[in-house]
Scaffold this motif. Structure first.
Motif, PDB file in Angstrom:
ATOM      1  N   VAL A   1      46.911  23.876  31.629  1.00 15.51           N
ATOM      2  CA  VAL A   1      46.097  23.831  30.404  1.00 15.51           C
ATOM      3  C   VAL A   1      47.053  24.044  29.229  1.00 15.51           C
ATOM      4  N   PHE A   2      46.849  23.308  28.144  1.00 17.81           N
ATOM      5  CA  PHE A   2      47.712  23.504  26.983  1.00 17.81           C
ATOM      6  C   PHE A   2      47.064  22.926  25.728  1.00 17.81           C
ATOM      7  N   ASP A   3      47.541  23.398  24.573  1.00 20.29           N
ATOM      8  CA  ASP A   3      47.127  22.877  23.277  1.00 20.29           C
ATOM      9  C   ASP A   3      48.178  21.897  22.780  1.00 20.29           C
ATOM     10  N   TRP A   4      47.694  20.885  22.048  1.00 16.39           N
ATOM     11  CA  TRP A   4      48.639  19.932  21.488  1.00 16.39           C
ATOM     12  C   TRP A   4      47.989  19.211  20.308  1.00 16.39           C
ATOM     13  N   ILE A   5      48.816  18.943  19.306  1.00 16.00           N
ATOM     14  CA  ILE A   5      48.401  18.106  18.182  1.00 16.00           C
ATOM     15  C   ILE A   5      48.939  16.707  18.441  1.00 16.00           C
ATOM     16  N   ARG A   6      48.037  15.740  18.510  1.00 15.86           N
ATOM     17  CA  ARG A   6      48.444  14.368  18.835  1.00 15.86           C
ATOM     18  C   ARG A   6      47.834  13.378  17.847  1.00 15.86           C
TER      19      ARG A   6
ATOM     20  N   ASP B   1      47.075  29.657  38.368  1.00 17.16           N
ATOM     21  CA  ASP B   1      46.893  28.205  38.267  1.00 17.16           C
ATOM     22  C   ASP B   1      47.430  27.660  36.954  1.00 17.16           C
ATOM     23  N   ALA B   2      47.137  28.349  35.853  1.00 15.38           N
ATOM     24  CA  ALA B   2      47.539  27.854  34.533  1.00 15.38           C
ATOM     25  C   ALA B   2      47.716  29.028  33.584  1.00 15.38           C
ATOM     26  N   ALA B   3      48.689  28.909  32.687  1.00 16.59           N
ATOM     27  CA  ALA B   3      48.905  29.886  31.627  1.00 16.59           C
ATOM     28  C   ALA B   3      49.203  29.108  30.355  1.00 16.59           C
ATOM     29  N   TYR B   4      48.578  29.524  29.262  1.00 15.32           N
ATOM     30  CA  TYR B   4      48.866  28.796  28.019  1.00 15.32           C
ATOM     31  C   TYR B   4      48.552  29.643  26.803  1.00 15.32           C
ATOM     32  N   PHE B   5      49.256  29.326  25.709  1.00 11.48           N
ATOM     33  CA  PHE B   5      48.974  29.961  24.430  1.00 11.48           C
ATOM     34  C   PHE B   5      48.000  29.079  23.664  1.00 11.48           C
ATOM     35  N   SER B   6      46.863  29.662  23.278  1.00 12.27           N
ATOM     36  CA  SER B   6      45.833  28.928  22.564  1.00 12.27           C
ATOM     37  C   SER B   6      45.976  29.168  21.068  1.00 12.27           C
ATOM     38  N   TYR B   7      46.217  28.094  20.318  1.00 15.89           N
ATOM     39  CA  TYR B   7      46.283  28.212  18.872  1.00 15.89           C
ATOM     40  C   TYR B   7      44.893  28.426  18.284  1.00 15.89           C
ATOM     41  N   THR B   8      43.887  27.933  18.961  1.00 17.84           N
ATOM     42  CA  THR B   8      42.514  28.129  18.502  1.00 17.84           C
ATOM     43  C   THR B   8      42.135  29.602  18.515  1.00 17.84           C
ATOM     44  N   HIS B   9      42.484  30.292  19.603  1.00 20.48           N
ATOM     45  CA  HIS B   9      42.110  31.700  19.757  1.00 20.48           C
ATOM     46  C   HIS B   9      43.255  32.651  19.429  1.00 20.48           C
ATOM     47  N   ASN B  10      44.438  32.095  19.116  1.00 22.16           N
ATOM     48  CA  ASN B  10      45.634  32.902  18.853  1.00 22.16           C
ATOM     49  C   ASN B  10      45.843  33.920  19.968  1.00 22.16           C
ATOM     50  N   ALA B  11      45.828  33.423  21.198  1.00 25.12           N
ATOM     51  CA  ALA B  11      45.921  34.310  22.357  1.00 25.12           C
ATOM     52  C   ALA B  11      46.502  33.549  23.541  1.00 25.12           C
ATOM     53  N   VAL B  12      47.080  34.314  24.480  1.00 28.09           N
ATOM     54  CA  VAL B  12      47.566  33.764  25.742  1.00 28.09           C
ATOM     55  C   VAL B  12      46.499  33.974  26.806  1.00 28.09           C
ATOM     56  N   PHE B  13      46.284  32.977  27.642  1.00 23.49           N
ATOM     57  CA  PHE B  13      45.313  33.062  28.726  1.00 23.49           C
ATOM     58  C   PHE B  13      45.999  32.776  30.056  1.00 23.49           C
ATOM     59  N   LEU B  14      45.627  33.526  31.082  1.00 25.29           N
ATOM     60  CA  LEU B  14      46.027  33.246  32.453  1.00 25.29           C
ATOM     61  C   LEU B  14      44.783  32.814  33.212  1.00 25.29           C
ATOM     62  N   LEU B  15      44.843  31.671  33.903  1.00 25.22           N
ATOM     63  CA  LEU B  15      43.700  31.143  34.641  1.00 25.22           C
ATOM     64  C   LEU B  15      44.001  31.118  36.129  1.00 25.22           C
ATOM     65  N   LYS B  16      43.016  31.537  36.905  1.00 27.82           N
ATOM     66  CA  LYS B  16      43.117  31.468  38.360  1.00 27.82           C
ATOM     67  C   LYS B  16      41.737  31.233  38.945  1.00 27.82           C
ATOM     68  N   ASP B  17      41.622  30.266  39.824  1.00 32.25           N
ATOM     69  CA  ASP B  17      40.329  29.861  40.373  1.00 32.25           C
ATOM     70  C   ASP B  17      39.387  29.539  39.216  1.00 32.25           C
ATOM     71  N   THR B  18      38.212  30.165  39.157  1.00 30.51           N
ATOM     72  CA  THR B  18      37.258  29.864  38.090  1.00 30.51           C
ATOM     73  C   THR B  18      37.268  30.937  37.004  1.00 30.51           C
TER      74      THR B  18
END
Length: 391
Positions: A156-161, A327-344
């Motif tokens: 999962v990741f944020d991107w400006i495209r 499963d996934a780790a990403y920095f969210s610019y929307t929430h100004n926070a880092v999230f770690l995801l695993k399963d659901t």
């Protein structure tokens, strides 16, 4: 039903419209619909057919042109009045078969009429362009019956495209991308939902990446660098955002894909996931229960790493921790926070703003987990046969 095709549209047009109509409900619910044209009718859950007047053995008679366009029964048949002038999408004036079909499928699934402007379940047919979208009210109504969509993600990741509209206009969009296997969803942060029509094949939006998906995404963004990497297995690719494809060779003459161990010494491969932390200019790689912090400036592992994930990301609530295999780790610019995801589930990492308010919180502490579908809505799988359609 074999005897129930419309006399107004081709068979292929009808099947296309119905696949698209069922897909629209799949995009907002965990329901999966499979077309079946060979089993005995008594084994089919939802049977479709056109007719006029007395039709298809139905005890309800159609009234000719106007008034009733179709009728349906909960978990049963859907009948369409072939005296109406039904049209396929983008086929001129008439009654939109797609819009009527989506409405009737809603009844089959158990939804009543919804008296709200914009709802597909409102009782009166309103002429509308073929590209109509499912209203938020309809999404919440179907999820009240069948629940939300759950699942795990590769990255999962944020991107400006830059994105081109159908009319050729170029728009700058800031979105979040969820990837699973060979598919991806564009999450529209401004609307807090997935883009209509997703998921789509990875290659359709990310040219040159492996067809079966990626393990991690890293965007190194600093005063001196603006570089995007994708990781898969023992290799990584650098992405050319300007030309919207992977580099085969960059300006320094380096060929891609490259070996992870060669370019990121000390980092194992394959990795579970990774993200770049602008606060300390480190890339955090996750592998099983270990975290490898890689210094972009020094081109080496940070001192003391690898470390156990609990030491780097301690739980704020005892026992509430993903304990590796992220499963996934990403920095969210929307929430100004880092999230770690695993399963659901996901865990939000305590940020500097949280610690300014509550100085006693540990750096990178993990807040108690929540379900992914509580924060990001309608990231739903769609049956592969329906995914061949475009909208």
């Amino acid at each position: 039903m074999g005897e129930g095709y419309s006399s107004q549209l081709t068979v292929e047009e009808q099947r296309y419209v119905f696949r698209l109509a069922f897909r629209m409900w799949s995009e907002v619910s965990p329901l999966e619909f499979v077309e079946d044209t060979w089993s005995p009718l008594e084994e089919i859950d939802i049977k479709l057919g056109f007719g006029t007047g007395r039709h298809l053995g139905c005890n309800q008679k159609f009234d000719g042109t106007g008034q009733e366009f179709a009728h349906a029964w909960f978990l049963g048949d859907i009948h369409f009045d072939d005296d109406e002038h039904f049209t396929a999408p983008n086929a001129g004036n008439g009654i939109s078969l797609l819009k009527v079909a989506v409405h009737e499928i809603g009844h089959v699934l158990g939804l009543p009429h919804i008296y709200r402007p914009g709802s597909i379940m409102q009782p009166s047919y309103l002429p509308q362009e073929s590209g109509f979208e499912m209203d938020w009210t309809d999404r919440k109504a179907i999820q009240h019956l069948y629940g939300g969509c759950k699942g795990r993600f590769n990255t999962v990741f944020d991107w400006i495209r830059k994105e081109k509209t159908p009319h050729g206009k170029v728009l700058i969009r800031f979105n979040t991308y969820f990837m699973r296997d060979g598919w991806y969803w564009l999450y529209e942060n401004r609307n807090n939902r997935t883009r209509y029509g997703d998921p789509v094949p990875l290659q359709a939006g990310w040219h040159g990446l492996p067809n079966d998906g990626v393990d991690a995404h890293v965007h190194v963004w600093s005063r001196r660098k603006d570089t995007v990497y994708f990781f898969k297995g023992t290799q990584f690719w650098r992405y050319d955002n300007e030309n919207d494809r992977v580099f085969r060779e960059d300006s320094d003459g380096r060929q891609y894909p490259r070996s992870i161990s060669e370019f990121f010494p000390g980092v194992p491969s394959p990795v579970d996931t990774a993200f770049y932390d602008r606060r300390d200019s480190l890339i955090y790689f996750f592998k099983n229960t270990l975290v490898y912090a890689f210094s972009v400036d020094a081109n080496s592992l940070a001192r003391g790493f690898p470390k156990n994930i609990r030491d780097v990301f301690p739980p704020l609530e005892s026992g509430d921790h993903p304990d590796g295999n992220i499963d996934a780790a990403y920095f969210s610019y929307t929430h100004n926070a880092v999230f770690l995801l695993k399963d659901t589930r996901f865990w939000q990492v305590v940020g500097s703003r949280d610690r300014w308010r509550r100085p006693y919180l540990p750096r990178n502490g993990l807040l108690p987990h929540k379900e992914v579908d509580e924060r990001w809505f309608d990231i739903c799988d769609v049956h592969p046969t329906a995914l061949k359609l475009t909208r």
